[in-house]
Design an enzyme around this catalytic site. Structure first.
Site, PDB file in Angstrom:
ATOM      1  N   HIS A 151       4.324  -1.553  -5.738  1.00 27.71           N
ATOM      2  CA  HIS A 151       3.535  -0.627  -6.308  1.00 27.71           C
ATOM      3  C   HIS A 151       3.445  -0.667  -7.993  1.00 27.71           C
ATOM      4  CE1 HIS A 151       7.022   1.457  -7.468  1.00 27.71           C
ATOM      5  NE2 HIS A 151       7.599   1.446  -6.270  1.00 27.71           N
ATOM      6  N   ASP A 205       9.637  -2.710  -4.335  1.00 27.74           N
ATOM      7  CA  ASP A 205      10.648  -3.922  -4.496  1.00 27.74           C
ATOM      8  C   ASP A 205      11.585  -4.144  -3.319  1.00 27.74           C
ATOM      9  OD1 ASP A 205      11.988  -1.426  -4.385  1.00 27.74           O
ATOM     10  OD2 ASP A 205      12.773  -1.587  -6.548  1.00 27.74           O
TER      11      ASP A 205
END
Length: 481
Positions: free
Chosen positions: A97, A379
């Site tokens: 994102h 992540d």
């Protein structure tokens, strides 16, 4: 003689100008913009220097700037590069994102005042920003798996909510989408003009920041797309493991990796002194401050050029930030050396890599479904995939990071298919563990699809040190770790 003297004079003048130019760059005396996000420098303390080149030694400020990934001019990328006789067959995109508001608050300090509405007069800006907002307001006809249908399609709070995507995050992925559109659609015609729903595969976790990031990239890739053709699937796990999430051995590797992190932190006396000083400033116990993961909030201040918080006891400052960021970098280095994380990564990334090669194999057989795949993730999704692929030197996934698998067909030998793997626009194919030696005995600038398939189906389990496990289930339930 006169000509020679003039030539030497011009040469000396050129050398002087070059020296002056480099000096200005080195000492950061070149002019820089004094406004960020539409706010004058008078109201914000400037904390973000502009690096000119990558420093010769590890620099926590430089690394933090890379992590922020502030949108700028269009970046150079290697996506879509192939000899003329190769045809692009399918593309599989993994993204983190975009820039977000912190998930944590530093105790007893004011939250950073970041506006999460999307405004044309605020930087960073993208030419499609207003059109994106307009198109998102018409999204009622789209198909979203539960609970995605209850999420907002774009950020819209005057003061960001915790974890909310910012305008920077939207612009990052509009830019990513436009870049991929120019390469894969305009140049390689991956999708026809009348593309259909089954040619796309879209999947996201249940966070608004991942859904909105995926939509921003998709809008940059397919501007003004038909909402009736869009179907976003929901993935409950950040590992995108679907129905294969139960893996006891993976959890054991994770526990040992977390233990390694804890021991490294204990050895870092400078880090502990930094936490103690910050705890004194905000007047809380050190343990409470550490539990609040202050680097998360500090990165938001840093990336948005907002002053770190102050109290009557003093201010959190750049030196605190540099110590914590340096420890993060040292932790990543030790993680690569100890290789406990690799065991976790191989088992954590296997389900999503297995899905990817299955789609590639179907595309290689000539099927036209799911030729463009988008996983909008975190992540903690990309990091194990990178490690599992053997990309140990890859930097930790920045905001709006992208990892792309391309499948190509050799028109001169139609039965042969090859893959390229790119991370943030850089071709890392021959840095992967399964293809790092291929270019030594082949002139093709790609890796055979068979290498990737063999790696996922067999070699990933060999990498775990098991000579008996030949499938994911057996590897996950192996004893004696």
């Amino acid at each position: 003689m006169l000509f020679r003297n003039r030539f030497l004079l011009l040469l000396a003048l050129a050398a002087l100008l070059a020296f002056v130019s480099l000096s200005l760059q080195f000492f950061h005396l070149t002019p820089v913009s004094t406004a960020k996000n539409g706010v004058s420098s008078k109201s914000r303390k400037r904390i973000m220097p502009d690096p000119v080149t990558e420093p010769p030694v590890m620099d926590p400020i430089y690394e933090a700037l890379l992590y922020c990934n502030i949108p700028s001019v269009a970046e150079r990328s290697m996506e879509g590069h192939a000899p003329h006789h190769f045809k692009l067959v399918s593309v599989h995109v993994f993204i983190r994102h975009g820039d977000r508001y912190p998930l944590y608050v530093i105790p007893k300090t004011k939250r950073p005042e970041i506006d999460c509405t999307l405004l044309a007069n605020r930087k960073p800006y993208h030419p499609k920003l207003e059109a994106f907002v307009s198109h998102m307001s018409k999204g009622s006809g789209a198909s979203f798996e539960s609970p995605l249908h209850s999420l907002p399609l774009y950020p819209n709070h005057a003061l960001c909510e915790m974890g909310e995507l910012t305008q920077t995050g939207v612009v990052q992925h509009l830019q990513n989408g436009q870049l991929l559109r120019d390469i894969y659609l305009k140049k390689h015609k991956l999708l026809p003009n009348n593309w259909s729903t089954d040619q796309l595969y879209l999947e996201t976790t249940g966070k608004s920041r991942t859904l909105q990031s995926g939509l921003a990239l998709l809008y940059g890739f397919l501007p003004d797309f038909d909402w009736k053709k869009i179907h976003f699937r929901h993935q409950p796990s950040a590992l995108f493991c679907s129905g294969n999430c139960y893996c006891p051995l993976r959890n054991q590797y994770l526990e040992k990796e977390q233990r390694r992190q804890y021991l490294l932190r204990l050895k870092n006396s400078q880090l502990e002194r930094t936490y103690e000083d910050m705890a004194r400033i905000v007047d809380v116990p050190t343990k409470q401050l550490r539990a609040a993961n202050p680097i998360d909030s500090m990165l938001c201040h840093f990336c948005h050029n907002v002053s770190f918080p102050c109290t009557r006891n003093g201010c959190i400052d750049m030196e605190h930030f540099k110590v914590i960021k340096t420890h993060q970098i040292e932790d990543e280095r030790e993680r690569r050396e100890k290789k406990l994380y690799l065991g976790y990564a191989l088992l954590g990334a296997h389900p999503i890599l297995n899905q990817t090669i299955t789609r590639m194999q179907r595309a290689a057989e000539g099927r036209k479904e799911e030729v463009f795949t988008l996983y909008s993730a975190h992540d903690v999704t990309l990091s194990p995939v990178l490690s599992a692929l053997g990309l140990m030197e890859a930097r930790f996934p920045r905001f709006a990071a992208r990892l792309i698998f391309e499948l190509w067909q050799d028109r001169e030998k139609p039965s042969e298919h090859s893959v390229r793997i790119l991370y943030n626009g850089v071709d890392v194919t021959f840095h992967t563990s399964f293809c790092q030696d291929h270019h030594k005995h082949s002139s093709k600038p790609m890796c055979p699809l068979e290498n990737l398939v063999r790696f996922v189906k067999r070699d990933m389990f060999v990498g775990l040190g098991s000579s008996t496990s030949t499938n994911y289930y057996d590897a996950c339930h192996r004893e004696g770790f």
